[in-house]
Design an enzyme around this catalytic site. Structure first.
Site, PDB file in Angstrom:
ATOM      1  N   LEU A   1      35.249  32.168  39.583  1.00  0.00           N
ATOM      2  CA  LEU A   1      36.559  32.256  38.946  1.00  0.00           C
ATOM      3  C   LEU A   1      36.873  30.901  38.321  1.00  0.00           C
ATOM      4  CD1 LEU A   1      39.075  34.191  38.727  1.00  0.00           C
ATOM      5  CD2 LEU A   1      40.076  32.686  40.437  1.00  0.00           C
TER       6      LEU A   1
ATOM      7  N   GLU B   1      31.095  29.495  44.817  1.00  0.00           N
ATOM      8  CA  GLU B   1      32.450  28.952  45.006  1.00  0.00           C
ATOM      9  C   GLU B   1      32.904  29.299  46.410  1.00  0.00           C
ATOM     10  OE1 GLU B   1      35.352  30.943  42.481  1.00  0.00           O
ATOM     11  OE2 GLU B   1      34.189  32.792  42.558  1.00  0.00           O
TER      12      GLU B   1
ATOM     13  N   ARG C   1      45.065  33.218  31.984  1.00  0.00           N
ATOM     14  CA  ARG C   1      44.028  33.874  32.787  1.00  0.00           C
ATOM     15  C   ARG C   1      44.403  35.330  33.091  1.00  0.00           C
ATOM     16  NH1 ARG C   1      42.293  31.061  38.307  1.00  0.00           N
ATOM     17  NH2 ARG C   1      44.292  31.917  38.970  1.00  0.00           N
TER      18      ARG C   1
ATOM     19  N   TYR D   1      45.219  40.160  39.348  1.00  0.00           N
ATOM     20  CA  TYR D   1      46.366  39.455  39.914  1.00  0.00           C
ATOM     21  C   TYR D   1      46.317  37.972  39.586  1.00  0.00           C
ATOM     22  CZ  TYR D   1      43.526  37.336  43.632  1.00  0.00           C
ATOM     23  OH  TYR D   1      42.604  36.592  44.315  1.00  0.00           O
TER      24      TYR D   1
ATOM     25  N   LYS E   1      39.877  37.993  37.809  1.00  0.00           N
ATOM     26  CA  LYS E   1      40.655  37.868  39.053  1.00  0.00           C
ATOM     27  C   LYS E   1      41.118  39.266  39.467  1.00  0.00           C
ATOM     28  CE  LYS E   1      43.808  34.511  41.143  1.00  0.00           C
ATOM     29  NZ  LYS E   1      42.970  34.213  42.290  1.00  0.00           N
TER      30      LYS E   1
ATOM     31  N   ARG F   1      43.412  61.337  40.591  1.00  0.00           N
ATOM     32  CA  ARG F   1      42.254  60.527  41.000  1.00  0.00           C
ATOM     33  C   ARG F   1      41.022  60.831  40.142  1.00  0.00           C
ATOM     34  NH1 ARG F   1      37.958  60.127  44.467  1.00  0.00           N
ATOM     35  NH2 ARG F   1      37.730  58.047  45.365  1.00  0.00           N
TER      36      ARG F   1
HETATM   37  N1  PDD Z   1      42.564  32.338  44.827  1.00  0.00           N
HETATM   38  N2  PDD Z   1      37.862  31.103  43.366  1.00  0.00           N
HETATM   39  C1  PDD Z   1      38.332  32.201  43.970  1.00  0.00           C
HETATM   40  C2  PDD Z   1      37.375  33.270  44.379  1.00  0.00           C
HETATM   41  C3  PDD Z   1      39.725  32.330  44.203  1.00  0.00           C
HETATM   42  O1  PDD Z   1      40.204  33.432  44.796  1.00  0.00           O
HETATM   43  C4  PDD Z   1      40.591  31.275  43.818  1.00  0.00           C
HETATM   44  C5  PDD Z   1      42.070  31.335  44.029  1.00  0.00           C
HETATM   45  C6  PDD Z   1      40.037  30.141  43.200  1.00  0.00           C
HETATM   46  C7  PDD Z   1      40.896  28.995  42.735  1.00  0.00           C
HETATM   47  O2  PDD Z   1      41.734  29.365  41.667  1.00  0.00           O
HETATM   48  P1  PDD Z   1      43.142  28.652  41.427  1.00  0.00           P
HETATM   49  O3  PDD Z   1      42.885  27.193  41.366  1.00  0.00           O
HETATM   50  O4  PDD Z   1      43.593  29.225  40.131  1.00  0.00           O
HETATM   51  O5  PDD Z   1      44.045  29.019  42.570  1.00  0.00           O
HETATM   52  C8  PDD Z   1      38.671  30.102  42.982  1.00  0.00           C
HETATM   53  C9  PDD Z   1      43.989  32.457  45.052  1.00  0.00           C
HETATM   54  C10 PDD Z   1      44.594  31.245  45.620  1.00  0.00           C
HETATM   55  C11 PDD Z   1      44.262  33.704  45.857  1.00  0.00           C
HETATM   56  O6  PDD Z   1      43.445  34.612  45.809  1.00  0.00           O
HETATM   57  O7  PDD Z   1      45.305  33.771  46.513  1.00  0.00           O
END
Ligand code: PDD
Length: 285
Positions: free
Chosen positions: A204, A180, A52, A33, A147, A100
Protein backbone atom coordinates in the site's frame (compact mmCIF):
# COMPACT_ATOMS: atom_id res chain seq x y z
CA UNK A 1 -17.61 12.32 24.37
CA UNK A 2 -19.47 10.26 21.80
CA UNK A 3 -17.85 8.11 19.18
CA UNK A 4 -20.02 8.87 16.15
CA UNK A 5 -20.92 7.10 12.94
CA UNK A 6 -22.30 8.51 9.71
CA UNK A 7 -23.99 6.06 7.32
CA UNK A 8 -25.50 7.43 4.09
CA UNK A 9 -26.32 10.70 5.83
CA UNK A 10 -27.54 9.38 9.19
CA UNK A 11 -25.50 10.15 12.32
CA UNK A 12 -25.69 7.78 15.30
CA UNK A 13 -23.58 6.64 18.23
CA UNK A 14 -20.87 4.41 16.74
CA UNK A 15 -22.19 1.10 18.02
CA UNK A 16 -25.78 1.89 16.98
CA UNK A 17 -24.82 2.34 13.30
CA UNK A 18 -26.28 -0.29 10.97
CA UNK A 19 -25.87 -1.32 7.33
CA UNK A 20 -28.13 -3.78 5.46
CA UNK A 21 -27.29 -7.49 5.32
CA UNK A 22 -27.45 -7.37 1.50
CA UNK A 23 -24.80 -4.68 1.21
CA UNK A 24 -22.07 -6.08 -1.03
CA UNK A 25 -19.47 -4.68 1.34
CA UNK A 26 -20.84 -7.09 3.96
CA UNK A 27 -21.43 -10.01 1.55
CA UNK A 28 -18.24 -9.81 -0.53
CA UNK A 29 -15.93 -7.27 1.11
CA UNK A 30 -16.67 -5.20 -2.01
CA UNK A 31 -15.40 -1.84 -0.85
CA UNK A 32 -12.45 0.36 -0.01
CA UNK A 33 -11.57 2.50 2.98
CA UNK A 34 -9.32 5.18 4.45
CA UNK A 35 -8.06 5.89 7.96
CA UNK A 36 -7.09 9.47 8.86
CA UNK A 37 -5.65 10.85 12.06
CA UNK A 38 -7.21 13.89 13.67
CA UNK A 39 -4.87 16.28 15.48
CA UNK A 40 -6.35 19.20 17.41
CA UNK A 41 -9.75 18.55 15.83
CA UNK A 42 -8.39 18.56 12.25
CA UNK A 43 -7.74 15.59 9.96
CA UNK A 44 -4.11 15.44 8.78
CA UNK A 45 -3.21 15.10 5.06
CA UNK A 46 -6.86 14.94 4.09
CA UNK A 47 -6.24 15.71 0.39
CA UNK A 48 -3.65 12.92 0.12
CA UNK A 49 -6.05 10.48 1.79
CA UNK A 50 -8.81 11.54 -0.62
CA UNK A 51 -6.43 11.07 -3.59
CA UNK A 52 -5.85 7.48 -2.48
CA UNK A 53 -9.54 6.91 -1.68
CA UNK A 54 -10.49 8.04 -5.21
CA UNK A 55 -7.77 5.84 -6.75
CA UNK A 56 -9.00 2.84 -4.75
CA UNK A 57 -12.63 3.44 -5.75
CA UNK A 58 -11.68 3.65 -9.41
CA UNK A 59 -9.71 0.39 -9.22
CA UNK A 60 -12.79 -1.50 -8.00
CA UNK A 61 -15.31 0.39 -10.17
CA UNK A 62 -17.16 2.30 -7.47
CA UNK A 63 -18.44 5.71 -8.51
CA UNK A 64 -19.02 7.97 -5.50
CA UNK A 65 -22.16 10.07 -5.38
CA UNK A 66 -20.56 12.85 -3.37
CA UNK A 67 -17.73 15.12 -4.50
CA UNK A 68 -14.43 15.27 -2.63
CA UNK A 69 -15.42 18.66 -1.22
CA UNK A 70 -18.74 17.33 0.09
CA UNK A 71 -17.05 14.28 1.62
CA UNK A 72 -14.44 16.41 3.40
CA UNK A 73 -17.20 18.68 4.72
CA UNK A 74 -18.99 15.65 6.20
CA UNK A 75 -15.74 14.42 7.77
CA UNK A 76 -15.07 17.83 9.32
CA UNK A 77 -18.65 18.10 10.55
CA UNK A 78 -18.55 14.65 12.17
CA UNK A 79 -15.21 15.41 13.85
CA UNK A 80 -16.63 18.70 15.18
CA UNK A 81 -19.80 16.96 16.47
CA UNK A 82 -17.73 14.31 18.23
CA UNK A 83 -15.70 17.06 19.98
CA UNK A 84 -12.61 14.84 19.85
CA UNK A 85 -9.33 16.70 19.46
CA UNK A 86 -7.24 13.60 18.80
CA UNK A 87 -9.03 10.79 17.05
CA UNK A 88 -9.24 8.44 14.11
CA UNK A 89 -11.56 9.00 11.17
CA UNK A 90 -12.49 5.79 9.36
CA UNK A 91 -14.08 6.26 5.93
CA UNK A 92 -15.48 3.44 3.81
CA UNK A 93 -17.46 3.01 0.62
CA UNK A 94 -19.05 -0.19 -0.66
CA UNK A 95 -20.73 -1.20 -3.90
CA UNK A 96 -24.16 -0.91 -2.29
CA UNK A 97 -27.20 -3.09 -1.61
CA UNK A 98 -28.62 -5.70 -4.00
CA UNK A 99 -29.10 -9.39 -4.76
CA UNK A 100 -26.15 -11.66 -4.05
CA UNK A 101 -26.27 -13.21 -7.51
CA UNK A 102 -25.85 -9.84 -9.25
CA UNK A 103 -22.26 -8.77 -8.64
CA UNK A 104 -22.31 -5.72 -10.89
CA UNK A 105 -25.33 -3.92 -9.33
CA UNK A 106 -25.65 -1.34 -12.12
CA UNK A 107 -28.34 0.67 -10.31
CA UNK A 108 -27.16 0.40 -6.72
CA UNK A 109 -26.22 3.45 -4.71
CA UNK A 110 -22.79 3.04 -3.08
CA UNK A 111 -22.93 2.93 0.71
CA UNK A 112 -20.71 5.63 2.17
CA UNK A 113 -20.03 5.37 5.87
CA UNK A 114 -17.57 6.80 8.32
CA UNK A 115 -16.85 7.04 12.01
CA UNK A 116 -14.84 9.12 14.45
CA UNK A 117 -13.36 7.24 17.38
CA UNK A 118 -10.87 7.87 20.12
CA UNK A 119 -7.30 6.98 19.15
CA UNK A 120 -5.06 6.46 22.16
CA UNK A 121 -1.52 7.82 21.85
CA UNK A 122 1.30 5.34 21.31
CA UNK A 123 2.63 4.10 24.63
CA UNK A 124 5.63 6.17 25.78
CA UNK A 125 7.77 3.09 26.32
CA UNK A 126 7.06 1.97 22.72
CA UNK A 127 8.15 5.41 21.48
CA UNK A 128 11.42 5.27 23.42
CA UNK A 129 12.25 1.60 23.18
CA UNK A 130 10.64 0.51 19.92
CA UNK A 131 8.24 -2.38 19.42
CA UNK A 132 8.45 -6.12 18.95
CA UNK A 133 7.52 -7.61 15.59
CA UNK A 134 7.14 -11.05 14.03
CA UNK A 135 7.62 -12.18 10.43
CA UNK A 136 4.54 -13.66 8.77
CA UNK A 137 4.20 -14.98 5.21
CA UNK A 138 2.55 -12.49 2.88
CA UNK A 139 -0.24 -14.45 1.27
CA UNK A 140 -2.52 -11.58 0.33
CA UNK A 141 -4.14 -11.16 -3.09
CA UNK A 142 -2.25 -9.64 -6.03
CA UNK A 143 -3.46 -6.05 -5.50
CA UNK A 144 -2.50 -4.90 -2.01
CA UNK A 145 -1.95 -1.38 -3.37
CA UNK A 146 -5.75 -1.02 -3.28
CA UNK A 147 -6.94 -0.13 0.23
CA UNK A 148 -9.72 -2.72 0.05
CA UNK A 149 -11.89 -4.09 2.84
CA UNK A 150 -10.46 -7.58 2.24
CA UNK A 151 -8.17 -7.64 5.24
CA UNK A 152 -8.44 -11.28 6.30
CA UNK A 153 -4.73 -12.11 5.76
CA UNK A 154 -3.75 -8.86 7.51
CA UNK A 155 -6.01 -9.63 10.47
CA UNK A 156 -4.70 -13.20 10.76
CA UNK A 157 -1.13 -11.84 10.69
CA UNK A 158 -2.10 -9.35 13.43
CA UNK A 159 -3.42 -12.27 15.51
CA UNK A 160 -0.08 -14.07 15.19
CA UNK A 161 1.64 -10.85 16.29
CA UNK A 162 -0.69 -10.52 19.28
CA UNK A 163 -0.13 -14.16 20.30
CA UNK A 164 3.61 -13.45 20.32
CA UNK A 165 3.23 -10.26 22.32
CA UNK A 166 4.33 -8.26 19.27
CA UNK A 167 3.00 -4.91 18.06
CA UNK A 168 3.14 -5.64 14.34
CA UNK A 169 3.55 -8.47 11.83
CA UNK A 170 6.11 -7.83 9.09
CA UNK A 171 5.03 -9.57 5.89
CA UNK A 172 7.50 -11.29 3.58
CA UNK A 173 6.95 -13.09 0.27
CA UNK A 174 7.89 -16.72 -0.52
CA UNK A 175 11.51 -15.66 -1.20
CA UNK A 176 11.82 -13.93 2.15
CA UNK A 177 11.61 -10.43 0.65
CA UNK A 178 9.84 -7.98 2.91
CA UNK A 179 6.70 -6.38 1.51
CA UNK A 180 5.23 -4.28 4.35
CA UNK A 181 3.64 -4.57 7.77
CA UNK A 182 0.14 -5.97 8.29
CA UNK A 183 -0.97 -2.33 8.72
CA UNK A 184 2.21 -0.32 8.11
CA UNK A 185 5.11 0.35 5.77
CA UNK A 186 8.55 -0.96 6.76
CA UNK A 187 11.96 0.77 6.56
CA UNK A 188 15.53 -0.28 7.29
CA UNK A 189 18.50 1.93 8.02
CA UNK A 190 21.81 0.47 6.80
CA UNK A 191 24.68 2.65 8.10
CA UNK A 192 23.15 6.06 7.30
CA UNK A 193 20.93 5.08 4.35
CA UNK A 194 17.18 4.74 4.79
CA UNK A 195 15.75 2.00 2.58
CA UNK A 196 12.14 1.14 1.88
CA UNK A 197 10.44 -1.02 -0.72
CA UNK A 198 9.28 0.80 -3.86
CA UNK A 199 5.53 1.17 -4.40
CA UNK A 200 5.54 -1.60 -6.99
CA UNK A 201 1.93 -2.70 -6.58
CA UNK A 202 2.81 -5.24 -3.85
CA UNK A 203 2.39 -2.75 -1.00
CA UNK A 204 0.00 0.00 0.00
CA UNK A 205 1.26 3.46 -0.80
CA UNK A 206 1.07 4.80 2.75
CA UNK A 207 0.20 8.45 3.29
CA UNK A 208 2.64 8.57 6.20
CA UNK A 209 5.25 7.10 3.83
CA UNK A 210 4.44 9.81 1.28
CA UNK A 211 4.82 12.61 3.84
CA UNK A 212 7.95 11.05 5.34
CA UNK A 213 9.63 10.56 1.94
CA UNK A 214 9.23 14.30 1.29
CA UNK A 215 10.73 15.05 4.72
CA UNK A 216 13.62 12.64 4.06
CA UNK A 217 14.42 14.33 0.75
CA UNK A 218 14.00 17.88 2.03
CA UNK A 219 16.39 17.19 4.91
CA UNK A 220 19.13 15.58 2.84
CA UNK A 221 19.07 12.07 4.35
CA UNK A 222 20.48 9.26 2.22
CA UNK A 223 17.46 7.42 0.86
CA UNK A 224 16.90 4.52 -1.46
CA UNK A 225 13.84 2.57 -2.60
CA UNK A 226 14.94 -1.04 -2.75
CA UNK A 227 14.13 -4.62 -1.75
CA UNK A 228 15.49 -6.36 1.34
CA UNK A 229 15.03 -9.80 2.86
CA UNK A 230 13.96 -10.55 6.40
CA UNK A 231 17.56 -11.65 7.15
CA UNK A 232 18.93 -8.31 5.89
CA UNK A 233 16.27 -6.50 7.91
CA UNK A 234 17.36 -8.25 11.10
CA UNK A 235 20.92 -7.00 10.49
CA UNK A 236 19.92 -3.37 9.87
CA UNK A 237 21.21 -0.65 12.20
CA UNK A 238 17.66 0.62 12.67
CA UNK A 239 14.23 -0.58 11.59
CA UNK A 240 11.02 1.40 11.80
CA UNK A 241 7.43 1.31 10.58
CA UNK A 242 5.00 4.05 9.60
CA UNK A 243 1.25 4.38 9.51
CA UNK A 244 -1.40 6.95 10.26
CA UNK A 245 -1.86 5.98 13.91
CA UNK A 246 1.70 5.08 14.91
CA UNK A 247 3.35 7.82 12.80
CA UNK A 248 7.05 6.84 12.79
CA UNK A 249 7.72 4.00 15.22
CA UNK A 250 10.98 2.15 15.93
CA UNK A 251 11.18 -1.65 15.75
CA UNK A 252 13.46 -3.11 18.42
CA UNK A 253 12.92 -6.81 17.87
CA UNK A 254 12.12 -9.07 14.91
CA UNK A 255 11.27 -12.69 15.74
CA UNK A 256 13.41 -12.40 18.88
CA UNK A 257 16.41 -10.79 17.14
CA UNK A 258 17.36 -7.46 18.70
CA UNK A 259 17.76 -4.58 16.22
CA UNK A 260 20.73 -2.25 16.80
CA UNK A 261 21.02 -1.57 20.52
CA UNK A 262 17.38 -2.55 21.06
CA UNK A 263 16.14 1.03 21.48
CA UNK A 264 14.76 3.70 19.12
CA UNK A 265 17.76 4.62 16.92
CA UNK A 266 18.94 8.21 16.22
CA UNK A 267 17.71 8.39 12.61
CA UNK A 268 14.27 7.03 13.54
CA UNK A 269 14.06 9.54 16.42
CA UNK A 270 15.01 12.42 14.12
CA UNK A 271 12.45 11.34 11.49
CA UNK A 272 9.74 11.08 14.13
CA UNK A 273 10.55 14.60 15.37
CA UNK A 274 10.50 15.97 11.81
CA UNK A 275 7.21 14.20 11.11
CA UNK A 276 5.60 15.81 14.17
CA UNK A 277 6.99 19.20 13.06
CA UNK A 278 5.28 18.64 9.70
CA UNK A 279 2.00 17.80 11.46
CA UNK A 280 2.30 20.97 13.52
CA UNK A 281 2.98 23.00 10.38
CA UNK A 282 -0.21 21.75 8.70
CA UNK A 283 -2.53 21.70 11.73
CA UNK A 284 -3.76 25.04 13.14
CA UNK A 285 -3.22 25.16 16.90
N1 PDD B 1 -3.47 0.98 7.59
N2 PDD B 1 0.26 -0.83 4.67
C1 PDD B 1 -0.89 -1.39 5.07
C2 PDD B 1 -1.18 -2.80 4.69
C3 PDD B 1 -1.81 -0.63 5.83
O1 PDD B 1 -2.96 -1.18 6.22
C4 PDD B 1 -1.47 0.70 6.19
C5 PDD B 1 -2.39 1.57 6.99
C6 PDD B 1 -0.24 1.23 5.75
C7 PDD B 1 0.17 2.64 6.06
O2 PDD B 1 -0.65 3.59 5.41
P1 PDD B 1 -0.91 5.04 6.02
O3 PDD B 1 0.42 5.64 6.29
O4 PDD B 1 -1.67 5.73 4.95
O5 PDD B 1 -1.71 4.87 7.28
C8 PDD B 1 0.59 0.43 4.99
C9 PDD B 1 -4.40 1.77 8.37
C10 PDD B 1 -3.76 2.51 9.47
C11 PDD B 1 -5.55 0.90 8.81
O6 PDD B 1 -5.80 -0.10 8.15
O7 PDD B 1 -6.20 1.23 9.80
Amino acid sequence: MPELAWVNGEITDLYDAKVPFMDHGYLFGYGVYEALKVYNGQPFSVEEHMDRFERSMKEIRIKPELSRKETIEIINDLVAKSEYQDALVYLQITRGVGPRNNPSLPKAKPTLSMFVAYLPPIDDSFRQNGVKTVIVKDDRWAHPHIKSLNLLPNILAKQIAEENDAFEAILADKDGIVTEGASSNVYAVFKDTIVTRPTDGRILSGITRLVLCKIIQQNGFNYKEDYFTTEQLKEADEVFITNTGAEVLAVSDIDGTKIGNGLCGPITKKLYDLFIQEVNREIRR
